[in-house]
Motif scaffolding. Structure first.
Motif, PDB file in Angstrom:
ATOM      1  N   SER A 132       0.846  -1.193   0.000  1.00  0.00           N
ATOM      2  CA  SER A 132       0.000   0.000   0.000  1.00  0.00           C
ATOM      3  C   SER A 132       0.880   1.241   0.000  1.00  0.00           C
ATOM      4  N   LYS A 133       0.398   2.315  -0.635  1.00  0.00           N
ATOM      5  CA  LYS A 133       1.109   3.584  -0.599  1.00  0.00           C
ATOM      6  C   LYS A 133       0.806   4.374   0.665  1.00  0.00           C
ATOM      7  N   LYS A 134      -0.228   3.955   1.397  1.00  0.00           N
ATOM      8  CA  LYS A 134      -0.648   4.699   2.573  1.00  0.00           C
ATOM      9  C   LYS A 134      -0.207   4.048   3.879  1.00  0.00           C
ATOM     10  N   ARG A 135      -0.069   2.736   3.871  1.00  0.00           N
ATOM     11  CA  ARG A 135       0.303   2.030   5.100  1.00  0.00           C
ATOM     12  C   ARG A 135       1.558   1.205   4.854  1.00  0.00           C
ATOM     13  N   ALA A 136       2.627   1.554   5.547  1.00  0.00           N
ATOM     14  CA  ALA A 136       3.911   0.883   5.336  1.00  0.00           C
ATOM     15  C   ALA A 136       3.877  -0.533   5.883  1.00  0.00           C
ATOM     16  N   HIS A 137       4.582  -1.436   5.200  1.00  0.00           N
ATOM     17  CA  HIS A 137       4.699  -2.810   5.692  1.00  0.00           C
ATOM     18  C   HIS A 137       6.073  -2.980   6.338  1.00  0.00           C
ATOM     19  N   PRO A 138       6.123  -3.311   7.640  1.00  0.00           N
ATOM     20  CA  PRO A 138       7.410  -3.483   8.321  1.00  0.00           C
ATOM     21  C   PRO A 138       8.028  -4.844   8.021  1.00  0.00           C
ATOM     22  N   VAL A 139       9.357  -4.889   8.088  1.00  0.00           N
ATOM     23  CA  VAL A 139      10.091  -6.147   7.925  1.00  0.00           C
ATOM     24  C   VAL A 139      10.921  -6.336   9.195  1.00  0.00           C
ATOM     25  N   ASP A 184      14.670  -7.140  -5.499  1.00  0.00           N
ATOM     26  CA  ASP A 184      15.530  -6.652  -4.431  1.00  0.00           C
ATOM     27  C   ASP A 184      14.942  -7.088  -3.086  1.00  0.00           C
ATOM     28  N   SER A 185      15.824  -7.315  -2.104  1.00  0.00           N
ATOM     29  CA  SER A 185      15.404  -7.822  -0.798  1.00  0.00           C
ATOM     30  C   SER A 185      15.813  -6.861   0.307  1.00  0.00           C
ATOM     31  N   VAL A 186      14.959  -6.764   1.307  1.00  0.00           N
ATOM     32  CA  VAL A 186      15.231  -5.938   2.478  1.00  0.00           C
ATOM     33  C   VAL A 186      15.373  -6.860   3.683  1.00  0.00           C
ATOM     34  N   VAL A 187      16.492  -6.759   4.377  1.00  0.00           N
ATOM     35  CA  VAL A 187      16.742  -7.576   5.564  1.00  0.00           C
ATOM     36  C   VAL A 187      16.077  -6.920   6.765  1.00  0.00           C
ATOM     37  N   GLY A 188      15.258  -7.691   7.473  1.00  0.00           N
ATOM     38  CA  GLY A 188      14.496  -7.149   8.581  1.00  0.00           C
ATOM     39  C   GLY A 188      15.320  -6.870   9.817  1.00  0.00           C
ATOM     40  N   SER A 189      14.778  -6.033  10.683  1.00  0.00           N
ATOM     41  CA  SER A 189      15.423  -5.681  11.940  1.00  0.00           C
ATOM     42  C   SER A 189      14.356  -5.257  12.937  1.00  0.00           C
ATOM     43  N   ASP A 190      14.591  -5.543  14.225  1.00  0.00           N
ATOM     44  CA  ASP A 190      13.685  -5.088  15.267  1.00  0.00           C
ATOM     45  C   ASP A 190      14.105  -3.743  15.847  1.00  0.00           C
ATOM     46  N   GLN A 192      15.746  -1.192  14.139  1.00  0.00           N
ATOM     47  CA  GLN A 192      15.554  -0.126  13.158  1.00  0.00           C
ATOM     48  C   GLN A 192      14.731  -0.721  12.011  1.00  0.00           C
ATOM     49  N   THR A 193      13.494  -1.035  12.320  1.00  0.00           N
ATOM     50  CA  THR A 193      12.655  -1.845  11.434  1.00  0.00           C
ATOM     51  C   THR A 193      12.399  -1.156  10.099  1.00  0.00           C
ATOM     52  N   PRO A 194      12.857  -1.750   8.979  1.00  0.00           N
ATOM     53  CA  PRO A 194      12.575  -1.157   7.669  1.00  0.00           C
ATOM     54  C   PRO A 194      11.079  -1.176   7.377  1.00  0.00           C
ATOM     55  N   GLU A 195      10.615  -0.148   6.673  1.00  0.00           N
ATOM     56  CA  GLU A 195       9.208  -0.044   6.312  1.00  0.00           C
ATOM     57  C   GLU A 195       9.100   0.186   4.814  1.00  0.00           C
ATOM     58  N   GLY A 198       4.412   1.261  -1.257  1.00  0.00           N
ATOM     59  CA  GLY A 198       4.370   1.212  -2.709  1.00  0.00           C
ATOM     60  C   GLY A 198       3.132   0.514  -3.220  1.00  0.00           C
ATOM     61  N   ARG A 199       3.193   0.145  -4.480  1.00  0.00           N
ATOM     62  CA  ARG A 199       2.135  -0.620  -5.128  1.00  0.00           C
ATOM     63  C   ARG A 199       2.732  -1.883  -5.711  1.00  0.00           C
ATOM     64  N   GLY A 200       2.095  -3.011  -5.474  1.00  0.00           N
ATOM     65  CA  GLY A 200       2.595  -4.267  -6.003  1.00  0.00           C
ATOM     66  C   GLY A 200       2.534  -5.356  -4.953  1.00  0.00           C
ATOM     67  N   PHE A 201       3.399  -6.342  -5.095  1.00  0.00           N
ATOM     68  CA  PHE A 201       3.389  -7.499  -4.207  1.00  0.00           C
ATOM     69  C   PHE A 201       4.781  -7.749  -3.621  1.00  0.00           C
ATOM     70  N   LEU A 202       4.786  -8.081  -2.351  1.00  0.00           N
ATOM     71  CA  LEU A 202       6.002  -8.353  -1.597  1.00  0.00           C
ATOM     72  C   LEU A 202       5.926  -9.765  -1.041  1.00  0.00           C
ATOM     73  N   ALA A 203       7.009 -10.527  -1.199  1.00  0.00           N
ATOM     74  CA  ALA A 203       7.122 -11.813  -0.512  1.00  0.00           C
ATOM     75  C   ALA A 203       7.871 -11.581   0.797  1.00  0.00           C
ATOM     76  N   VAL A 204       7.345 -12.141   1.873  1.00  0.00           N
ATOM     77  CA  VAL A 204       8.021 -12.065   3.164  1.00  0.00           C
ATOM     78  C   VAL A 204       8.430 -13.476   3.566  1.00  0.00           C
TER      79      VAL A 204
END
Length: 212
Positions: A132-139, A184-190, A192-195, A198-204
């Protein structure tokens, strides 16, 4: 904030020589997410993307459990110990790494996301999230967020702090969003949690350690 750029990853031949894989992250001993291994499978877990361009057998991984997700292409026919499973895009499928497995490509080439973990030590999961462009997804810690489709950017959860090392420290000035390319992949962290917005699909891909 650590970003693994898919374009920088070197294709590696399958253990049985039947295809190529790009390893996003793996873990063995003190090695952690984002640090890859090249010793042919001597790891406790691995996240990778494989190009499947011909029918044939898959490499066996005894003692491992696999979660396979078609992320590009329409359909993969996966046979596991003689039972055929039609796998559609974005539908994760779990099976034993030690099983005799092979695939057919009724609609053409596919690309698979593979998450493999050692049984009894780790449990792997894959989920597909619509961004979503309005609600960030944390990793979070123990997760890897992989952009499958669309346009997205990632920001550190606590702007202005020093980011950790990695293939691409990624953080823009003052915590400005950093654009992600496909796969591209984003490595998660507790801490400094990346957020990701955007629009599209993310695999977690999530790797949970099991307690004895």
């Amino acid at each position: 904030m650590q970003i693994i750029r898919f374009a920088h990853l070197k294709p590696q031949p399958w253990r049985n020589g039947g295809g190529v894989t790009r390893e996003l992250a793996s873990h063995r001993g003190g090695t952690s997410a984002g640090a890859t291994s090249s010793d042919g499978g001597a790891w406790d877990w691995r996240v990778s993307i494989a190009d499947v361009t011909s029918a044939g057998e898959y490499s066996p991984f005894p003692g491992m459990e696999r979660v396979l997700t078609v992320v590009e292409g329409e359909l993969l026919l996966l046979a596991v110990d003689g039972t055929e499973h039609p796998l559609e895009k974005y539908r994760p499928f779990r099976f034993s790494g030690g099983a005799a497995s092979s695939s057919a490509l009724p609609t053409g080439d596919v690309r698979n996301l593979n998450v493999i973990a050692r049984e009894g030590a780790f449990k792997a999961y894959t989920s597909i999230v619509e961004l979503s462009k309005k609600r960030a997804h944390p990793v979070f810690e123990g997760q890897l967020g992989i952009l499958l489709q669309g346009q997205a950017a990632v920001s550190p959860g606590n702007a202005g702090q020093d980011s950790g090392g990695g293939q691409d420290s990624g953080g823009g000035q003052d915590g400005a969003p950093v654009a992600l390319n496909r796969y591209d992949s984003v490595v998660g962290s507790d801490s400094q949690t990346p957020e990701i917005l955007g629009r599209g699909f993310l695999a977690v891909a999530s790797i949970d350690p099991l307690t004895s």
